[in-house]
Design a protein around this motif. Structure first.
Motif: not given
Ligand code: NAP
Length: 540
Positions: A198-199, A204-212, A346-353
């Motif tokens: 992400s740096q 950068f996109v993180l695909f999350q199923r369960t929070p960690n 960060q503006p370049n980072v997204s999270l997809v649930d």
């Protein structure tokens, strides 16, 4: 089955050149056995050979995470409290040289099959290139993460960018500047790799199923903080104490329950554990953390509030650290993080649930969810491993009784082991850091030495008694399975979906795969078994 001249028969073929395999090569050779170590990799390190992705490093502190041999630690100096994967590989190279391991190691050798040959009381072991080994003992040190897991999404092959599992990270670092990068999965691997990628990635996109429920690592670079090193004169006591600590460190769960302290005392305790970093907020917390839902929620609430304070966006707060815990804290493997939660500001980072918008398939351009098509240059599939049993079952192992008695067949409906190291019907075969042992709750070197010493003593016992065959008894195996289940079902662990229970692999039987009694109980079980002449085993 051809017969080899007896001088070509090994006392032990050791598979896997990580901590456990390397330790056994050293110790068994010292005892005068003829042994060989093989690994499919081209050098030492085990998981650390394969896991060279950006940010890869160990979540256990040194000096706990190293061998206790003074000829090593007196000379070796780590640069960080939690060493990175490259430094651990350097350590393995150092160990190989100090222990003179290379003369008995064969790399690029993938063991594909093994058959027990009763008349000669040996294993006939074959590599995928057709090389054959005959050995009295077959010692599997393939670890718990030897078989990668990639979900069978449609269209993976159609993706025109780079699709990579982190354990196959290219040796030459890809340049991700200006690139669109996805990481699927937020386990220990996903968290570490996401913090780094992400740096540099443009998007950068993180695909999350369960929070960690990652905990703060509190890394220390010793170069600037020499005074923070653990003094070497204390190492022997630390190593001697590893088997009295639940996770093989030098701390334990607090010997009191969560609500026996006042709310103020409790906040103080939590804060102290938090500030320390490492696994203390998990394995050094109140003793009822993993057993009482109320106690567990209390610890979760502390974690949640700490983490939410680091995230700006209210919707992200709820996705990453929900108000109400979605599973019991500590019942999924907790990774250690540095800037994981700030990363989402960060503006370049997204999270997809992926619960809200599941992945439907991969496309030539990226990932199609039920919401939209996301475009990527790189997709990092950090979806883990067929943990504990996958690495063992992928070898075609035929025990006493022939082709109908394979390990994969025996474990089809559920895992059976004695002491988390052996299986009835498979004489002279032992494994380490596998199912029904403390494994992923205990650091690797601690397990490598405890289980390794058990194997050395067992082989010496057989040699002294003039015996050539040892096999787990069905009764011992059944009792061990009961013990594993007893510990697990008295805890909150089975109430959470995780790879500790086999939940991550479609079709895998749901069962406790980890021994939750902790290192001290496990160590005592090994010790008692040996003291009672290897009780629970049939020796002939
Ligand atoms: P993991 O813990 O199994 O994590 C896999 C991740 O992928 C999880 O977030 C999982 O989500 C997600 N996932 C799996 N299938 C998915 C699907 N179909 N769709 C969306 N997401 C999916 O694997 P890992 O992170 O590689 O770690 C494995 C173990 O290796 C660790 O727990 C640790 O013991 C060891 N490890 C240690 C270190 C270290 O010491 N620093 C570093 C890396 C790994 P769910 O949570 O919903 O299942």
């Amino acid at each position: 089955m051809g017969s080899l001249p007896t001088e070509d028969v090994l006392d032990a073929l050791i598979v896997g050149a990580g901590f456990a395999g390397v330790y056994q090569l050293k110790r068994l050779r010292e005892e005068g056995y003829k042994v060989k170590l093989v690994d499919s990799a081209s050098d030492y390190g085990g998981v650390w050979y394969w896991n060279r992705y950006p940010g890869a490093g160990v979540d256990s502190t040194v000096p706990h995470y190293e061998f206790s041999d003074p000829t090593l630690w007196k000379e070796w100096t780590w640069s960080q409290r939690f060493p990175g994967s490259a430094e651990i590989r350097e350590y393995f190279a150092f160990v190989a040289q100090k222990w003179d391991l290379r003369r008995d190691t064969e790399f690029s050798t993938h063991i594909a099959s093994a058959k027990w040959h009763e008349p000669s009381l040996t294993w006939v072991i074959k590599s995928s290139c057709g090389k054959e080994y005959r050995s009295r003992f077959f010692l599997l040190n393939t670890g718990f993460a030897a078989r990668r897991y990639i979900p069978d999404w449609k269209g993976i092959d159609s993706f025109q960018g780079t699709f990579v599992h982190p354990s196959y990270w290219p040796k030459e670092e890809p340049d991700l500047r200006g690139k669109k990068v996805a990481v699927i999965g937020n386990g220990s691997t996903g968290v570490q790799i996401a913090q780094e990628l992400s740096q540099v990635a443009e998007e950068f996109v993180l695909f999350q199923r369960t929070p960690n429920t990652a905990l703060p690592q509190k890394q220390i670079n010793f170069k600037d903080n020499e005074h923070e090193r653990v003094p070497k004169e204390t190492y022997p006591a630390i190593y001697a104490g590893r088997t009295t600590s639940f996770g093989g460190f030098d701390f334990n769960f607090l010997p009191r329950n969560t609500f026996s302290d006042t709310p103020e005392q409790r906040q103080q305790v939590y804060e102290t554990l938090w500030q320390h970093g490492d696994f203390r907020f998990h394995l050094g917390n109140y003793q009822d953390l993993m057993f009482s839902a109320e106690a567990n929620e209390e610890a979760y609430a502390f974690w949640r509030d700490k983490v939410r304070a680091r995230i700006h966006d209210p919707a992200l707060k709820e996705l990453l650290a929900p108000q109400k815990n979605l599973y019991h804290f500590g019942c999924k493997r907790i990774p250690l993080e540095i800037n994981y939660f700030e990363m989402f500001n960060q503006p370049n980072v997204s999270l997809v649930d992926v619960n809200a918008t599941p992945i439907e398939r991969l496309t030539p351009r990226g990932i199609q969810t039920t919401e939209k098509e996301w475009e990527f240059d790189y997709i990092v599939c950090a979806t883990g491993y067929d943990s504990f049993t996958g690495g063992l079952k992928q070898i075609d192992i035929e025990g006493a009784g022939g082709a109908d008695h394979t390990l994969a067949g025996k474990w089809k409906a559920g895992t059976k082991t004695y002491l988390g190291m052996s299986v009835s019907g498979f004489p002279n075969m032992f494994f380490t850091y596998g199912p029904q042992a403390p494994t992923a709750l205990c650091n690797g070197p601690t397990c490598a030495e405890s289980q390794g010493e058990f194997l050395v003593s067992m082989m010496n016992h057989l040699a002294r008694e003039g015996r050539g065959r040892i096999e787990a008894g069905e009764e011992g195996e059944a009792k061990w399975g009961d013990d594993v289940r007893k510990f697990a079902y008295s805890s909150l662990l089975p109430g959470t979906k995780s790879w500790y229970m086999g939940d991550n692999i479609p079709g895998k039987p749901r069962e406790p795969l980890i021994y939750l009694g902790g290192v001290p109980n496990y160590y005592n079980s090994l010790k008692e078994c040996a003291e009672q002449g290897y009780a629970g085993f049939a020796i002939s």
